[in-house]
Design an enzyme around this catalytic site. Structure first.
Site, PDB file in Angstrom:
ATOM      1  N   SER B 159       0.860  -1.183   0.000  1.00 54.97           N
ATOM      2  CA  SER B 159       0.000   0.000   0.000  1.00 54.97           C
ATOM      3  C   SER B 159       0.904   1.243   0.000  1.00 54.97           C
ATOM      4  CB  SER B 159      -0.935  -0.075   1.218  1.00 54.97           C
ATOM      5  OG  SER B 159      -2.032   0.784   1.075  1.00 54.97           O
ATOM      6  N   ASP B 328      -8.610  -6.943  -4.304  1.00 55.96           N
ATOM      7  CA  ASP B 328      -8.397  -5.538  -3.933  1.00 55.96           C
ATOM      8  C   ASP B 328      -9.232  -4.626  -4.822  1.00 55.96           C
ATOM      9  OD1 ASP B 328      -7.314  -3.013  -3.222  1.00 55.96           O
ATOM     10  OD2 ASP B 328      -5.331  -3.903  -2.904  1.00 55.96           O
ATOM     11  N   HIS B 358      -8.192  -5.325  -0.120  1.00 58.96           N
ATOM     12  CA  HIS B 358      -6.870  -4.704  -0.007  1.00 58.96           C
ATOM     13  C   HIS B 358      -6.097  -5.190   1.219  1.00 58.96           C
ATOM     14  CE1 HIS B 358      -3.780  -1.685  -0.461  1.00 58.96           C
ATOM     15  NE2 HIS B 358      -4.065  -1.144   0.709  1.00 58.96           N
TER      16      HIS B 358
END
Lengths: 379, 379
Positions: B159, B328, B358
């Protein structure tokens, strides 16, 4: 153009009215599903066309969350939100059908809602009760009674309007001949509830909201604007947003330049776009109605208290017409498919092909015109 | 267990330290990409293992938006957020590698951020400048200098941590041998910016925020909590939310019962769950840091000012290891694929198979262990 006066005829108001002009009807007191009550309810609505002698050509069109009664242009200049579908010569041909579009109970486009005055003359505000999709449909049934419509040729709607159309078919099996449900499933999912909660909180946390009693003072525009931003992202597809805006800055603004305080950086185009969407909504919509209708939509579950979706719909007599938008990531096509499987008989789900996302039920509704003419509006 | 004292050695601090214990280093003044400056910057970090003699076994692990420096358990009891990946005998084996995990510039886990004191002894608050992903990476390069690390064996992150890993490879081609980028593409998209804007607004619109100068008074917990709710929905997949919560009420609460005011209805389970996520975050995170780091993440664009993504990465010398989470819907796998195509050579994108969305980059990171041992952590 017809005269706008109405004629009362044995409790039945026949159509001698202007197309697409707002009017209201009092429908009395309403006990509500969640336990509250409203002592006096008015529903606002518009109509197009003329009800025929045996009242067999009536069509009910249901708006979405922030929609209104102005489905089609009618006699005024203002365009309607389903002009591609409803009007003279259109699939829902107002030369043949008598179209009725009510404002949802709790709304801010003429029907009794939080901004309406209670019997003592004070806006309801924080005291407006919790209303469900079913409450709205029960209110609409009284409107149908007042208009002399025993059975709708069709009830149709998209998004939250589709939820109300579906509730009509489940609650009043004998009063719906065709039921058209676009871009929504049989119940609001955990995800849809979660997104709705964020929107409601955005409004409730605005200090201007004052628990809902802000009338006479500044409206909670910041909170309502944020709610709209959250919602609008979900109404559009990810590729749509990226294709239109990418990472570009708004005009000459530079989002990665802020020599002073961080808050002074320029905006991205997509931020400016959402600012604009927020501004447009707050100029036309009441924050309390937004909360009320959003929570009504959270309540959407045709199977609640009826033994589940399949049993709830087992007795529905309508012919169903379902459609989903293939890029919808708020009301996924799979949820329309699941609803189709719960319905009696074989019900196909028509697909609207749109890159835009959920809002394709507005922008691309014309794609359903041919199928709707063949299956529903054959008159 | 090693001694926690550090030894200064010709400007280089060699490792004789406890694993997983927070420490800080001053790295001087920093001119910022957006035009501002910070006169004195400290970075907080934790380490695990021992730097070898030629400083060739150093690994930089970058945390995500609200993550911290505690990647792995270390000598204390507190579990780490990537325990499945980092530790003694784990794929990133701290018996072999010297792992460093810094808190991002602008954060609230020890590095200089909005809650830090300025040279006059006042919290920065609203005056904290705009920092970008690149600024953080430049600060981290100074940390590497201080630690005597000329070149990282690997820089890895998921991320926002992946954004920083990628920036390392583009900014310092000679200092990164392997670059592991999980669950993020080469830039923040319009959609990611839009969701970030909503979160930042949720905080800025909280009256307790006071433009960022709330220290010493009540914190903007309502706004930060709402930001977290918006974010958390995007971190989880739609099926995950529906499978776990459906339309159930929370405990004995009935979401469709409100005999009095509408605001008194019961909560859905998913609402209670998100309330809990919000409460957890506000108890551990600073709202200004949330805004600062979120806006830094909006700035993520490895190609900015470098002729686009492909040219920006043409000179990168790292071996890249990319991975995405198949469910995701915030950092779509397609965005990792696009990044792979922009990289020199053939770079496969590994897939984490997770239903959760995610957050699979946290919960299912162990799935990458085997491939990471084969390709990156072969020592």
């Amino acid at each position: 153009m017809e005269d706008s006066t109405t004629r009362e005829d044995g409790g039945r108001t026949t159509a001698a009215r202007q197309d697409g002009v707002l009017r209201t009807v009092a429908i009395g007191a309403l006990q509500l599903e969640a336990g509250g009550a409203l002592p006096e309810v008015e529903l606002a609505y518009e109509t197009w066309g003329t009800l025929n002698a045996d009242a067999s050509n009536a069509v009910l069109v249901q708006h979405a969350l922030t929609g209104d009664t102005h489905v089609a242009q009618g006699d005024g200049d203002e365009p309607g939100w389903w002009d591609a579908l409803v009007g003279s010569g259109k699939p829902v041909d107002t030369d043949k059908y008598f179209v009725v579009a009510p404002n949802m109970l709790g709304g801010c486009y003429g029907s009794t809602g939080p901004s309406s005055l209670d019997p003592e003359g004070t806006p309801w505000g924080s005291r407006f009760p919790f209303v469900t999709i079913r409450d709205s449909v029960r209110a609409e049934a009284r409107l149908a009674d007042r208009l002399g419509i025993r059975r709708w040729h069709a009830v149709l709607g998209g998004s939250m309007g589709g939820a109300r159309a579906l509730e009509w078919a489940a609650t009043y099996p004998d009063r719906v001949r065709h039921c058209v449900v676009v871009a929504i499933g049989g119940y609001s999912t955990a995800e849809q509830i979660a997104l709705a909660q964020a929107q409601v909180l955005a409004i409730r946390q605005d200090p201007a909201y004052r628990g809902g009693d802000y009338y006479g003072g500044p409206a909670p525009v910041a909170g309502l604007g944020l709610a709209r931003r959250i919602a609008h992202i979900s109404y559009r597809s990810e590729p749509e947003l990226n294709f239109r805006f990418g990472r570009r800055g708004q005009g000459a603004e530079n989002p990665v330049e802020a020599p002073g305080a961080a808050a002074e950086r320029g905006r991205y185009q997509v931020e400016s776009y959402l600012d604009h969407q927020a501004e447009k909504l707050v100029s036309r919509f009441d924050a309390n109605s937004y909360v009320t209708i959003t929570e009504a939509l959270m309540s959407h579950d045709v199977g609640r208290g009826r033994g589940g979706m399949q049993r709830a719909l087992a007795g529905a007599k309508a012919e169903f017409f379902l459609a989903s938008v293939n890029s919808d990531r708020l009301y996924f096509p799979e949820q329309s498919d699941e609803l189709a499987r719960a319905l009696p008989g074989e019900v196909p789900v028509h697909s609207i092909d749109a890159k835009i996302g959920h809002d394709g039920f507005l922008t691309e509704i014309g794609q359903l015109g041919g199928e709707l003419r063949r299956r529903v509006f054959t008159g």
